[in-house]
Design a protein around this motif. Structure first.
Motif, PDB file in Angstrom:
ATOM      1  N   TRP A   1      39.467  37.108  31.904  1.00 57.60           N
ATOM      2  CA  TRP A   1      38.820  37.693  33.091  1.00 57.60           C
ATOM      3  C   TRP A   1      37.371  37.912  32.679  1.00 57.60           C
ATOM      4  N   TYR A   2      36.547  36.888  32.922  1.00 59.70           N
ATOM      5  CA  TYR A   2      35.203  36.849  32.345  1.00 59.70           C
ATOM      6  C   TYR A   2      34.301  37.959  32.859  1.00 59.70           C
ATOM      7  N   SER A   3      34.395  38.302  34.122  1.00 57.73           N
ATOM      8  CA  SER A   3      33.497  39.341  34.657  1.00 57.73           C
ATOM      9  C   SER A   3      33.801  40.707  34.057  1.00 57.73           C
TER      10      SER A   3
ATOM     11  N   ASP B   1      36.621  43.645  41.290  1.00 58.94           N
ATOM     12  CA  ASP B   1      35.813  42.742  40.480  1.00 58.94           C
ATOM     13  C   ASP B   1      34.381  43.249  40.308  1.00 58.94           C
TER      14      ASP B   1
ATOM     15  N   SER C   1      36.498  34.666  38.472  1.00 57.35           N
ATOM     16  CA  SER C   1      36.245  34.903  37.051  1.00 57.35           C
ATOM     17  C   SER C   1      37.553  35.016  36.263  1.00 57.35           C
TER      18      SER C   1
ATOM     19  N   HIS D   1      39.312  36.213  42.823  1.00 55.53           N
ATOM     20  CA  HIS D   1      38.376  36.521  41.743  1.00 55.53           C
ATOM     21  C   HIS D   1      38.233  35.271  40.888  1.00 55.53           C
TER      22      HIS D   1
END
Length: 358
Positions: free
Chosen positions: A66-68, A123, A54, A52
């Motif tokens: 965890w940007y997403s 995700d 992100s 992932h």
């Protein structure tokens, strides 16, 4: 560590300050590789998840994003609480007491937590569910925003009446964001407790593209929907509006006619909060409203804020008129508002405490 079992069957565990500090300082790259089976690659001084991308670990190997999923934290305790749904006591027991993760009966076992956890593992977006509103009067909301943050009563009441903010059943201030159809798609929670510093939290499932936004009001003084003022946080946005009200009050007082004052003077143009430094909300707003041609970037007056302002300006100035506006005092617009409010209060106190001339 103190671990006692009472006759009632209740268990009492108390950890020392040193044990908790060691738990908080766990290396996040090592922790996530062991705990979640993630693998990381280096990008400069940062660590980025291979499964992932992100998930990003800062150079201190402690702060993570965890940007997403719009999640942010410091250390493994934050990860266990925000991502896995454990309570603080359970997270501490896992890290300090070596409690197996799969044997702890926690809040994550609820259907909503399982759905969220599965979505994060894949995700994909988490289902959005706004916090329940407080059914009683919102005393904490008005006290925090009015007394602590120095926002004007007019600004607060306008936002409450238009469902832009509300107080939830945990006594937090919830800043709301809506899409073009009027559906709530975003919620940011700010704790009203002033004894400890808490970072604002985006509610799980929030779409940051629809962050907190106060549109220009057609009936407002100097209505101009072509202007958009951009801030990092909702409170900075509302602080800027309060500052505009204070400026007009001074102008009317100088003219000797307070009847000219318009409480809606701050609603003449659009205001947008990015809820951080992500450009998602700005991109969405420009896409949704082609009338916008002028943008004022009112981000924080620190290295990150000004670097982001310069980056956005360079990106947009070929299509829009873009200017960078720094807060006159302090790091952000609320610090400016508090500085001005406190200064004027002190001046008023001095004026009223002067002895009468003989």
């Amino acid at each position: 560590m103190i671990d006692k079992m009472y006759n009632s069957g209740k268990r009492f565990i108390r950890y020392s300050a040193e044990e908790l500090e060691n738990a908080r300082k766990v290396d996040m790259v090592d922790f996530l590789e062991r705990h979640a089976g993630f693998n990381f690659k280096r990008a400069g001084n940062y660590s980025i998840g291979r499964e992932h991308d992100s998930i990003v670990i800062d150079p201190d190997r402690y702060t993570w994003h965890w940007y997403s999923q719009d999640l942010y934290g410091k250390g493994a305790i934050d990860w266990l609480m925000k991502v896995d749904g454990y309570r603080f006591e359970e997270a501490a027991e896992i890290l300090i007491g070596n409690k197996p993760l799969n044997n702890t009966n926690s809040a994550r076992d609820s259907p909503r937590q399982n759905t969220a956890q599965q979505a994060r593992q894949n995700d994909v977006p988490v289902p959005f569910s706004p916090p329940a509103a407080m059914k009683e009067q919102c005393r904490e909301l008005f006290a925090y925003l009015g007394k602590t943050r120095c926002l004007s009563d007019d600004v607060i009441r306008y936002c409450v009446s238009n469902k832009l903010i509300y107080q939830d059943d945990k006594k937090r201030v919830i800043f709301c964001g809506y899409d073009r159809a009027g559906k709530m798609r975003f919620a940011e929670a700010k704790i009203t407790n002033t004894y400890k510093k808490y970072y604002p939290q985006n509610i799980a499932g929030s779409n940051k593209a629809y962050s907190f936004f106060v549109p220009a009001l057609p009936t407002a003084r100097h209505y101009d929907p072509s202007q958009l003022y951009v801030f990092e946080a909702p409170i900075d946005l509302l602080s800027h509006g309060t500052l505009m009200q204070l400026a007009m009050k001074k102008q009317c007082a100088a003219a000797g006619d307070m009847s000219l004052y318009r409480p809606d003077c701050w609603l003449g143009f659009n205001r947008l909060s990015l809820s951080g430094l992500s450009e998602k909300a700005l991109e969405q707003r420009l896409k949704d409203d082609p009338r916008i041609t002028k943008i004022a970037l009112c981000l924080d007056n620190d290295d990150k804020g000004q670097a982001a302002a310069l980056r956005i300006k360079q990106k947009l100035e070929s299509k829009y008129t873009v200017k960078i506006v720094k807060p006159p005092y302090g790091k952000d617009w609320n610090e400016t508002l508090q500085a001005i409010t406190n200064r004027e209060m002190n001046m008023a106190l001095k004026a009223t405490s002067k002895p009468l001339k003989k």
